[in-house]
Design a protein around this motif. Structure first.
Motif, mmCIF file in Angstrom:
data_model
loop_
_atom_site.group_PDB
_atom_site.id
_atom_site.type_symbol
_atom_site.label_atom_id
_atom_site.label_comp_id
_atom_site.label_asym_id
_atom_site.label_seq_id
_atom_site.Cartn_x
_atom_site.Cartn_y
_atom_site.Cartn_z
ATOM 1 N N ALA B 193 -6.033 -2.658 1.158
ATOM 2 C CA ALA B 193 -5.257 -1.835 0.161
ATOM 3 C C ALA B 193 -5.875 -0.472 -0.442
ATOM 4 C CB ALA B 193 -4.963 -2.999 -0.923
ATOM 5 N N GLY B 194 -7.083 -0.832 -0.901
ATOM 6 C CA GLY B 194 -7.607 0.044 -1.544
ATOM 7 C C GLY B 194 -7.615 1.486 -1.021
ATOM 8 N N LEU B 197 -4.453 3.334 -0.268
ATOM 9 C CA LEU B 197 -3.746 3.826 -1.549
ATOM 10 C C LEU B 197 -4.113 5.044 -1.810
ATOM 11 C CD1 LEU B 197 -3.026 0.759 -3.415
ATOM 12 C CD2 LEU B 197 -1.350 2.446 -2.515
ATOM 13 N N GLU B 230 -3.661 -9.123 -2.368
ATOM 14 C CA GLU B 230 -4.294 -7.874 -3.264
ATOM 15 C C GLU B 230 -3.138 -6.999 -3.798
ATOM 16 O OE1 GLU B 230 -8.481 -7.269 -1.100
ATOM 17 O OE2 GLU B 230 -6.801 -5.836 -0.497
ATOM 18 N N ILE B 234 -2.026 -6.429 -7.743
ATOM 19 C CA ILE B 234 -1.744 -5.036 -8.499
ATOM 20 C C ILE B 234 -0.495 -4.909 -9.008
ATOM 21 C CG2 ILE B 234 -2.327 -2.788 -8.174
ATOM 22 C CD1 ILE B 234 -3.729 -3.070 -5.702
ATOM 23 N N HIS B 236 1.694 -6.985 -10.188
ATOM 24 C CA HIS B 236 1.898 -7.861 -11.365
ATOM 25 C C HIS B 236 1.512 -7.044 -12.403
ATOM 26 C CE1 HIS B 236 1.882 -11.120 -13.962
ATOM 27 N NE2 HIS B 236 0.518 -10.847 -14.515
ATOM 28 N N PHE B 237 0.750 -6.123 -12.407
ATOM 29 C CA PHE B 237 0.450 -5.229 -13.703
ATOM 30 C C PHE B 237 1.417 -3.942 -13.674
ATOM 31 C CE2 PHE B 237 -3.689 -7.567 -12.926
ATOM 32 C CZ PHE B 237 -3.768 -8.077 -14.201
#
Lengths: 339, 339
Positions: B193-194, B197, B230, B234, B236-237
């Motif tokens: 993911a990181g 992105l 993952e 993320i 969720h926030f």
């Protein structure tokens, strides 16, 4: 603008004396607070005849501006922005810095101001000789609040302020604009990352250079540390706002003055790094350019939408477009042929 | 626009026969593919004389448009957009739906097109009688690519396509604009993911209604499942893109056709929910309104910046503003007084 230098270069306060622009300029650079306050009032005036005087003054102060560190501070209502700014500002004043606090409340024209930047909120700081606090300007045409704040920032710099704190509410559309007027942007939050972020602007975490979890004291401290950790996990997956700088979360207690000096150190490190990489000056240049184009755009829109022909046909066209009765292109064609 | 109905309502292809707008319209609604293709070419034409003909046609098809489900698909180059669209499109075609695939490549004018939307990439789909694939239009003045894509979407709807897939590259400034032209927006990603992105637009996760981790097959599957988890953490926030809908991450294998029908079910559920809450139609109305104002803005900028007086003074003013030699307000004042 030489035609304004003579008799026109006077700014008459309601019922008060007239001041010449050269006098105002001298007062500002000699760090006279009442001259600065009067000059800001001139900048903030919505009166047509004050605009060119204000521009004349700005052009004069411009070579003296730009030397401060510009810090934006945002957060939802209740995050403790006033208390933080009071604590942070006092810390800087006590280190010998001169600190100006400007508030930007884009909703001020409607609500009468949900943030005030006023002196009652920051009692200690407002009495400190090194501090200058100015509430949010009222609206007015042409990107009013933001233009006025930027120009006020320049005046404060010319008057020798070392740090400008620009405060705004983290709920509106202002964040991207504030990002474009400051060097360092700080997001103040409370514990419980997820719920709180819901109230903030989308993408806000990718606009800021630091996230500070406030009220990390007493029973709240363990939760604040947990929240800090959560933010750091999310930040790991997101873009940093400033290339070459890693945005991280920190905790502080504005009440017990814990973590305040650490945050200032983070900002100093940021300044050192971005000046070394030339990112600091590069960003300021880009900010000026963006500001130019956004003001041009504001002018174009203002001039277009105030035309009576446009005002009279636009509501009908907008309705027809929203209801799918008219194509957007046809509506635009009609609008420009009638205006 | 009645002056166009008679002899002017003819669109002459290079060296080909002329078509009348009523004929084109009839062909479109009777689902004739070559009429649709010709009409899109008319919309895409940058020739002045084709603009009003295109508008006349659009006005005619408008009552027949709006009935499809509009789905945007984005992702960085290499995320497997073509393979996904081939698999997803084939699934829909086999269910009996008629599917149009439109590509939006805002860089097409410069690079010659980094995404093609062309038929060589989607071999199976391009041969299916229910599918219609159209590559990205070339640039041209006035928000060219995006305007043309929106208008092409309306033509496809009038021609009875049930699903419109709008594909774009997830690296540019297009995402917010695509979000404003589709009902459902899907982000296609790979594992990890990181890192990935970082290559995408800021705030992208808050623009989309689903994140699909592609290539969840073979040795890659465990990692894809971890990546999905993952992303869900993320998400969720973050803010959901559509109020009342929770954006989640999913996995799929375009190669082995796994997870494809599940994604379609997610989209159907989204459609059901948002239609029940009226969010679906509300968004479309807001999209039309935004589109109107963005086209007005494009026109204003285009007309202003093409003036020779503006062209001649702007570079000097821009430089002076960037270097802090001239205040932005003064530059804008000068610009509007000279133009």
């Amino acid at each position: 603008m030489s035609e304004h230098i003579s008799g026109k270069s006077r700014f008459q306060k309601r019922g008060g004396a007239a001041f010449s622009i050269p006098d105002l300029y001298n007062g500002i650079v000699q760090r006279d607070r009442s001259s600065l306050a009067r000059a800001i009032t001139l900048i903030e005036s919505n009166a047509e005849q004050h605009f060119s005087l204000a521009q004349e003054l700005l052009q004069k102060v411009l070579p003296k501006s730009g030397k401060s560190l510009r810090i934006g501070i945002t957060g939802v209502p209740g995050a403790g922005k006033s208390t933080f700014i009071e604590a942070f500002g006092m810390h800087l004043c006590n280190l010998g810095f001169r600190v100006a606090v400007l508030a930007v409340d884009p909703s001020s024209s409607i609500s009468g101001g949900s943030i005030l930047g006023d002196k009652t909120r920051m009692e200690q700081l407002s009495r400190h000789p090194n501090a200058f606090i100015r509430p949010s300007p009222s609206e007015g045409k042409l990107g009013g609040v933001h233009r006025k704040t930027r120009e006020t920032m320049l005046l404060c710099e010319a008057s020798g302020f070392d740090v400008i704190l620009v405060e705004t509410v983290g709920v509106g559309q202002s964040e991207a604009i504030i990002r474009d007027m400051v060097d360092f942007f700080l997001l103040l939050v409370l514990t419980g990352a997820g719920d709180e972020l819901q109230g903030m602007k989308k993408g806000i975490m990718e606009l800021v250079d630091a996230i500070v979890v406030n009220k990390a004291d007493g029973d709240n401290k363990p939760l604040a540390l947990k929240t800090k950790k959560e933010y750091n996990q999310i930040l790991h997956f997101l873009h940093p706002a400033t290339s070459g700088w890693r945005t991280k979360a920190y905790t502080c207690s504005s009440l017990y003055l814990e973590g305040i000096s650490e945050i200032w150190n983070v900002i100093l490190e940021f300044e050192k790094n971005t000046k070394a990489s030339r990112m600091f000056n590069e960003r300021r240049k880009i900010q000026n350019k963006k500001w130019l184009y956004s003001m041009i755009s504001d002018q174009l829109h203002y001039r277009f939408f105030q035309q009576s022909e446009v005002k009279s046909v636009l509501p009908r066209l907008e309705r027809a477009v929203m209801d799918g009765e008219k194509s957007v292109s046809a509506a635009v064609f009609e609008l420009f042929n009638e205006s």
